[in-house]
Design a protein around this motif. Structure first.
Motif, PDB file in Angstrom:
ATOM      1  N   TYR A 187       7.486   7.918   7.486  1.00 35.25           N
ATOM      2  CA  TYR A 187       7.052   8.540   6.177  1.00 35.25           C
ATOM      3  C   TYR A 187       7.713  10.056   6.204  1.00 35.25           C
ATOM      4  O   TYR A 187       7.713  10.837   7.184  1.00 35.25           O
TER       5      TYR A 187
ATOM      6  N   TRP B 123       0.789  -1.349   0.065  1.00 32.33           N
ATOM      7  CA  TRP B 123      -0.178  -0.007  -0.008  1.00 32.33           C
ATOM      8  C   TRP B 123       0.917   1.125  -0.002  1.00 32.33           C
ATOM      9  O   TRP B 123       0.523   2.130  -0.769  1.00 32.33           O
ATOM     10  N   THR B 124       1.906   1.179   0.624  1.00 27.97           N
ATOM     11  CA  THR B 124       2.728   2.393   1.117  1.00 27.97           C
ATOM     12  C   THR B 124       4.006   2.630   0.613  1.00 27.97           C
ATOM     13  O   THR B 124       4.705   3.674   0.552  1.00 27.97           O
TER      14      THR B 124
ATOM     15  N   GLU C 159      -7.883   3.841   1.955  1.00 26.37           N
ATOM     16  CA  GLU C 159      -8.806   2.796   1.203  1.00 26.37           C
ATOM     17  C   GLU C 159      -8.681   1.383   1.961  1.00 26.37           C
ATOM     18  O   GLU C 159      -9.337   0.376   1.579  1.00 26.37           O
TER      19      GLU C 159
ATOM     20  N   GLY D 219       4.804  13.993   2.636  1.00 23.97           N
ATOM     21  CA  GLY D 219       3.958  12.987   2.136  1.00 23.97           C
ATOM     22  C   GLY D 219       2.839  12.530   2.937  1.00 23.97           C
ATOM     23  O   GLY D 219       1.934  11.607   2.691  1.00 23.97           O
ATOM     24  N   ARG D 220       2.574  13.343   3.848  1.00 20.45           N
ATOM     25  CA  ARG D 220       1.519  13.166   5.133  1.00 20.45           C
ATOM     26  C   ARG D 220      -0.029  12.850   4.317  1.00 20.45           C
ATOM     27  O   ARG D 220      -0.702  11.796   4.514  1.00 20.45           O
ATOM     28  N   GLU D 221      -0.266  13.608   3.459  1.00 25.88           N
ATOM     29  CA  GLU D 221      -1.637  13.582   2.745  1.00 25.88           C
ATOM     30  C   GLU D 221      -2.037  12.640   1.860  1.00 25.88           C
ATOM     31  O   GLU D 221      -2.895  11.985   1.885  1.00 25.88           O
ATOM     32  N   LYS D 222      -0.857  12.282   1.265  1.00 23.11           N
ATOM     33  CA  LYS D 222      -0.925  11.136   0.261  1.00 23.11           C
ATOM     34  C   LYS D 222      -0.986   9.683   0.908  1.00 23.11           C
ATOM     35  O   LYS D 222      -1.619   9.005   0.611  1.00 23.11           O
ATOM     36  N   LEU D 223      -0.139   9.675   2.168  1.00 20.09           N
ATOM     37  CA  LEU D 223      -0.134   8.606   2.870  1.00 20.09           C
ATOM     38  C   LEU D 223      -1.684   8.436   3.418  1.00 20.09           C
ATOM     39  O   LEU D 223      -2.158   7.404   3.737  1.00 20.09           O
TER      40      LEU D 223
ATOM     41  N   GLU E  47      -4.389   9.404   2.340  1.00 18.89           N
ATOM     42  CA  GLU E  47      -5.410   9.042   1.204  1.00 18.89           C
ATOM     43  C   GLU E  47      -5.145   7.388   0.720  1.00 18.89           C
ATOM     44  O   GLU E  47      -6.261   6.852   0.574  1.00 18.89           O
ATOM     45  N   VAL E  48      -3.774   7.046   0.819  1.00 18.42           N
ATOM     46  CA  VAL E  48      -3.646   5.636   0.358  1.00 18.42           C
ATOM     47  C   VAL E  48      -4.322   4.698   1.298  1.00 18.42           C
ATOM     48  O   VAL E  48      -4.969   3.727   1.217  1.00 18.42           O
TER      49      VAL E  48
END
Length: 201
Positions: A90, A62-63, A104, A94-98, A100-101
């Motif tokens: 992390y 995922w990450t 899910e 990249g906090r917001e992307k993490l 978001e990922v």
């Protein structure tokens, strides 16, 4: 060890005050009981390690981050009801992307302070019926956490792990849940006092 009531020669309040379980305080009989309980937990390690490996593969897929066990299984102080705690590092950018990922695949539990100006993000998911708590730390905090775990691995003897786990079990068995929650953190605080490992609940 299946007991409806557990008698003990230990003064749990003394351990709580000292924030450590010294095996030398145990009588030979008490330590034998503690060791037997601890060895029963080690007999269950195989299954939990398989679950941990499966969870780690999912997190990496995922990450792109390689997780590390940051919980009681990793330091061999877990009880039979323990969940699994994994951590990743992390980049702050990249906090917001993490978020978001992981949205899910996991449930966001909340944010917990780690040091004066940093925090960890806590997520939860389940693998083979075992709850997995995932802590996402800044890369700097993750490095501190990894150093702390290495110091525990080299600095905490097997006898100390046995003693700590037994006190943890006795506190839970006595229904002293606040003390139990605090006791779970004493090992981390002893080996890395600057790192504030705030409980999830």
């Amino acid at each position: 060890m299946n007991m409806t009531a557990v008698s003990t020669t230990l003064d749990l309040d003394e351990f709580l005050a000292a924030r450590w379980a010294d095996p030398q305080v145990f009588t030979a009989q008490e330590f034998a009981r503690a060791e037997r309980f601890w060895q029963e937990r080690r007999a269950q390690d195989g299954l939990l390690l398989k679950v941990r490996a499966a969870a780690a593969r999912q997190i990496t897929s995922w990450t792109g981050c390689t997780p590390r066990d940051v919980g009681s299984l990793g330091i061999q102080t877990n009880l039979e009801t323990s969940d699994l705690d994994l951590g990743i590092g992390y980049p702050v950018a990249g906090r917001e992307k993490l978020m978001e990922v992981l949205a899910e695949h996991t449930t966001f539990v909340g944010e917990r302070k780690t040091r004066f100006d940093t925090s960890r993000l806590v997520f939860s998911f389940t693998v083979q019926g075992v709850e997995i708590d995932l802590s996402a730390l800044t890369e700097e905090d993750f490095a501190v956490a990894c150093r702390m775990l290495e110091e525990i691995a080299t600095g905490m003897s097997e006898r100390e792990r046995i003693a700590h786990t037994w006190v943890k079990y006795l506190l839970r068995r006595a229904g002293r849940l606040e003390d139990y929650a605090a006791w779970k953190l004493v090992t981390y605080a002893r080996f890395c006092p600057e790192f504030n490992w705030v409980p999830i609940t």
